[in-house]
Design an enzyme around this catalytic site. Structure first.
Site: not given
Ligand code: 5GP
Length: 179
Positions: A103-104, A107, A156, A169
Protein backbone atom coordinates in the site's frame (compact mmCIF):
# COMPACT_ATOMS: atom_id res chain seq x y z
CA UNK A 1 16.92 21.16 -1.82
CA UNK A 2 13.54 22.52 -0.65
CA UNK A 3 11.19 22.97 -3.54
CA UNK A 4 7.69 24.36 -3.73
CA UNK A 5 5.14 23.00 -6.19
CA UNK A 6 1.58 24.05 -6.95
CA UNK A 7 -1.21 21.60 -7.69
CA UNK A 8 -4.57 23.19 -8.40
CA UNK A 9 -5.42 25.41 -5.41
CA UNK A 10 -2.71 24.04 -3.09
CA UNK A 11 0.95 24.61 -2.43
CA UNK A 12 3.26 21.79 -1.39
CA UNK A 13 6.82 21.78 -0.10
CA UNK A 14 9.46 19.04 -0.30
CA UNK A 15 8.98 16.76 2.68
CA UNK A 16 10.88 13.53 1.98
CA UNK A 17 13.53 13.61 -0.76
CA UNK A 18 13.86 10.68 -3.15
CA UNK A 19 17.18 9.52 -1.65
CA UNK A 20 15.59 9.16 1.81
CA UNK A 21 12.59 7.31 0.38
CA UNK A 22 14.79 4.85 -1.51
CA UNK A 23 16.96 4.22 1.55
CA UNK A 24 13.89 3.25 3.60
CA UNK A 25 12.42 1.17 0.75
CA UNK A 26 15.70 -0.76 0.57
CA UNK A 27 15.63 -1.31 4.34
CA UNK A 28 12.09 -2.74 4.18
CA UNK A 29 13.08 -4.91 1.18
CA UNK A 30 15.95 -6.40 3.16
CA UNK A 31 13.55 -7.31 5.99
CA UNK A 32 11.20 -8.92 3.47
CA UNK A 33 14.06 -10.81 1.78
CA UNK A 34 14.97 -12.23 5.17
CA UNK A 35 11.42 -13.03 6.39
CA UNK A 36 9.95 -14.31 3.13
CA UNK A 37 12.72 -16.56 1.88
CA UNK A 38 11.20 -19.89 0.82
CA UNK A 39 7.58 -18.65 1.11
CA UNK A 40 7.08 -17.65 -2.54
CA UNK A 41 4.92 -14.70 -1.45
CA UNK A 42 2.38 -12.99 -3.66
CA UNK A 43 2.73 -9.21 -3.45
CA UNK A 44 -0.62 -7.53 -3.98
CA UNK A 45 -0.05 -3.94 -5.00
CA UNK A 46 -3.02 -1.67 -4.38
CA UNK A 47 -3.35 0.77 -7.27
CA UNK A 48 -3.07 3.58 -8.02
CA UNK A 49 -1.03 5.10 -5.23
CA UNK A 50 1.43 2.27 -4.65
CA UNK A 51 2.77 1.84 -8.19
CA UNK A 52 6.08 3.62 -7.60
CA UNK A 53 6.67 2.04 -4.21
CA UNK A 54 5.86 -1.39 -5.65
CA UNK A 55 8.31 -0.92 -8.50
CA UNK A 56 11.21 0.20 -6.29
CA UNK A 57 10.44 -2.45 -3.66
CA UNK A 58 10.33 -5.28 -6.21
CA UNK A 59 13.66 -4.21 -7.68
CA UNK A 60 15.28 -4.75 -4.28
CA UNK A 61 13.82 -8.22 -3.71
CA UNK A 62 15.95 -11.23 -4.55
CA UNK A 63 13.66 -14.03 -3.37
CA UNK A 64 11.28 -16.04 -5.56
CA UNK A 65 8.00 -14.09 -5.48
CA UNK A 66 5.07 -12.93 -7.59
CA UNK A 67 3.39 -9.57 -7.97
CA UNK A 68 -0.15 -8.71 -8.94
CA UNK A 69 -2.18 -5.51 -8.97
CA UNK A 70 -5.58 -4.82 -7.47
CA UNK A 71 -7.82 -1.83 -7.07
CA UNK A 72 -10.28 -0.73 -4.46
CA UNK A 73 -13.32 0.61 -6.23
CA UNK A 74 -15.53 2.90 -4.17
CA UNK A 75 -19.24 2.68 -4.56
CA UNK A 76 -22.10 4.01 -2.49
CA UNK A 77 -23.14 1.24 -0.14
CA UNK A 78 -26.75 0.72 0.73
CA UNK A 79 -25.90 0.20 4.40
CA UNK A 80 -25.43 2.95 6.96
CA UNK A 81 -21.69 2.79 6.51
CA UNK A 82 -22.00 4.82 3.31
CA UNK A 83 -19.01 4.41 1.03
CA UNK A 84 -17.86 0.81 0.60
CA UNK A 85 -14.65 -0.19 -1.10
CA UNK A 86 -14.72 -3.34 -3.17
CA UNK A 87 -11.63 -5.29 -4.19
CA UNK A 88 -11.33 -5.67 -7.95
CA UNK A 89 -8.76 -7.36 -10.16
CA UNK A 90 -7.70 -10.27 -7.97
CA UNK A 91 -7.37 -13.16 -10.41
CA UNK A 92 -5.01 -15.35 -8.40
CA UNK A 93 -6.09 -18.16 -6.11
CA UNK A 94 -4.60 -17.08 -2.79
CA UNK A 95 -5.70 -20.06 -0.70
CA UNK A 96 -2.76 -21.42 1.27
CA UNK A 97 -0.48 -18.62 0.06
CA UNK A 98 1.54 -15.95 1.82
CA UNK A 99 0.16 -12.61 0.65
CA UNK A 100 1.86 -9.26 1.21
CA UNK A 101 -0.36 -6.23 0.63
CA UNK A 102 1.64 -3.34 -0.82
CA UNK A 103 0.00 0.00 0.00
CA UNK A 104 1.00 3.63 -0.37
CA UNK A 105 -0.26 4.94 2.96
CA UNK A 106 -2.18 3.79 6.00
CA UNK A 107 -4.12 6.75 7.38
CA UNK A 108 -7.16 5.78 9.49
CA UNK A 109 -6.45 2.15 8.61
CA UNK A 110 -10.06 1.50 7.61
CA UNK A 111 -9.18 0.72 4.00
CA UNK A 112 -6.49 -1.74 5.07
CA UNK A 113 -8.73 -3.43 7.63
CA UNK A 114 -11.45 -3.99 5.05
CA UNK A 115 -8.92 -5.29 2.53
CA UNK A 116 -7.50 -7.76 5.03
CA UNK A 117 -11.00 -9.03 5.89
CA UNK A 118 -11.73 -9.53 2.19
CA UNK A 119 -8.48 -11.45 1.64
CA UNK A 120 -8.82 -13.53 4.84
CA UNK A 121 -12.14 -14.84 3.50
CA UNK A 122 -10.20 -16.47 0.65
CA UNK A 123 -8.18 -18.69 3.05
CA UNK A 124 -4.60 -17.49 2.53
CA UNK A 125 -1.86 -18.97 4.70
CA UNK A 126 -1.02 -15.50 6.01
CA UNK A 127 -1.54 -11.87 5.07
CA UNK A 128 1.12 -9.28 5.77
CA UNK A 129 1.16 -5.52 5.22
CA UNK A 130 3.92 -3.53 3.56
CA UNK A 131 3.23 0.18 3.37
CA UNK A 132 5.33 3.08 2.23
CA UNK A 133 3.86 5.42 4.84
CA UNK A 134 1.86 5.34 8.07
CA UNK A 135 0.24 8.22 9.91
CA UNK A 136 0.24 6.69 13.42
CA UNK A 137 -1.71 9.58 14.97
CA UNK A 138 -4.63 8.97 12.62
CA UNK A 139 -4.94 5.19 13.05
CA UNK A 140 -8.46 4.30 14.17
CA UNK A 141 -8.28 0.52 14.09
CA UNK A 142 -5.94 -2.08 15.47
CA UNK A 143 -3.62 -3.16 12.70
CA UNK A 144 -0.38 -5.07 12.77
CA UNK A 145 1.74 -3.34 10.15
CA UNK A 146 4.57 -5.75 9.34
CA UNK A 147 6.63 -3.47 7.14
CA UNK A 148 6.44 0.33 7.10
CA UNK A 149 9.06 2.35 5.26
CA UNK A 150 8.29 5.64 7.03
CA UNK A 151 6.04 7.18 9.66
CA UNK A 152 4.75 10.70 9.08
CA UNK A 153 2.57 13.22 10.95
CA UNK A 154 -0.92 14.18 9.80
CA UNK A 155 0.07 16.33 6.82
CA UNK A 156 -1.52 15.67 3.45
CA UNK A 157 1.17 14.55 1.07
CA UNK A 158 1.65 13.98 -2.68
CA UNK A 159 4.33 12.60 -4.96
CA UNK A 160 6.04 9.23 -5.39
CA UNK A 161 2.74 7.75 -6.56
CA UNK A 162 0.39 9.70 -4.31
CA UNK A 163 -1.99 12.25 -5.80
CA UNK A 164 -4.02 15.33 -5.12
CA UNK A 165 -7.14 15.11 -7.25
CA UNK A 166 -5.37 12.84 -9.74
CA UNK A 167 -2.27 15.03 -10.06
CA UNK A 168 1.21 14.83 -8.57
CA UNK A 169 1.83 11.08 -8.75
CA UNK A 170 4.80 11.57 -11.06
CA UNK A 171 7.07 13.44 -8.63
CA UNK A 172 10.16 11.59 -7.38
CA UNK A 173 10.06 13.27 -3.95
CA UNK A 174 7.23 13.40 -1.42
CA UNK A 175 5.70 16.84 -0.79
CA UNK A 176 3.53 18.04 2.11
CA UNK A 177 0.77 20.60 1.79
CA UNK A 178 1.61 24.00 3.22
CA UNK A 179 -1.82 25.64 3.34
P1 5GP B 1 -7.39 5.09 5.25
O1 5GP B 1 -8.53 4.16 4.96
O2 5GP B 1 -6.22 4.43 5.91
O3 5GP B 1 -7.88 6.29 6.05
O4 5GP B 1 -6.98 5.71 3.86
C1 5GP B 1 -5.97 5.20 3.07
C2 5GP B 1 -6.03 5.83 1.70
O5 5GP B 1 -6.29 7.24 1.79
C3 5GP B 1 -4.68 5.72 1.05
O6 5GP B 1 -4.54 4.51 0.32
C4 5GP B 1 -4.65 6.95 0.16
O7 5GP B 1 -5.26 6.67 -1.08
C5 5GP B 1 -5.47 7.97 0.90
N1 5GP B 1 -4.63 8.91 1.69
C6 5GP B 1 -4.50 8.97 3.03
N2 5GP B 1 -3.67 9.97 3.41
C7 5GP B 1 -3.23 10.52 2.25
C8 5GP B 1 -2.30 11.61 1.97
O8 5GP B 1 -1.71 12.27 2.83
N3 5GP B 1 -2.10 11.89 0.65
C9 5GP B 1 -2.72 11.21 -0.36
N4 5GP B 1 -2.42 11.59 -1.61
N5 5GP B 1 -3.57 10.20 -0.13
C10 5GP B 1 -3.83 9.86 1.16
Amino acid sequence: MQQTIHIKDKRFRTFIPEADILREVRRVAEEINRDMAGKNPLFLSVLNGSFMFTSDLMKCLDIPCEVSFVKLASYEGTSSTGKVKELVGLNEDISGRTVVIVEDIVDTGLTMKRLIETLEAKSPKEVRIATLLVKPEKLQVKLHIDYAAMEIPNDFIVGYGLDYDGLGRNYRDIYAVTD
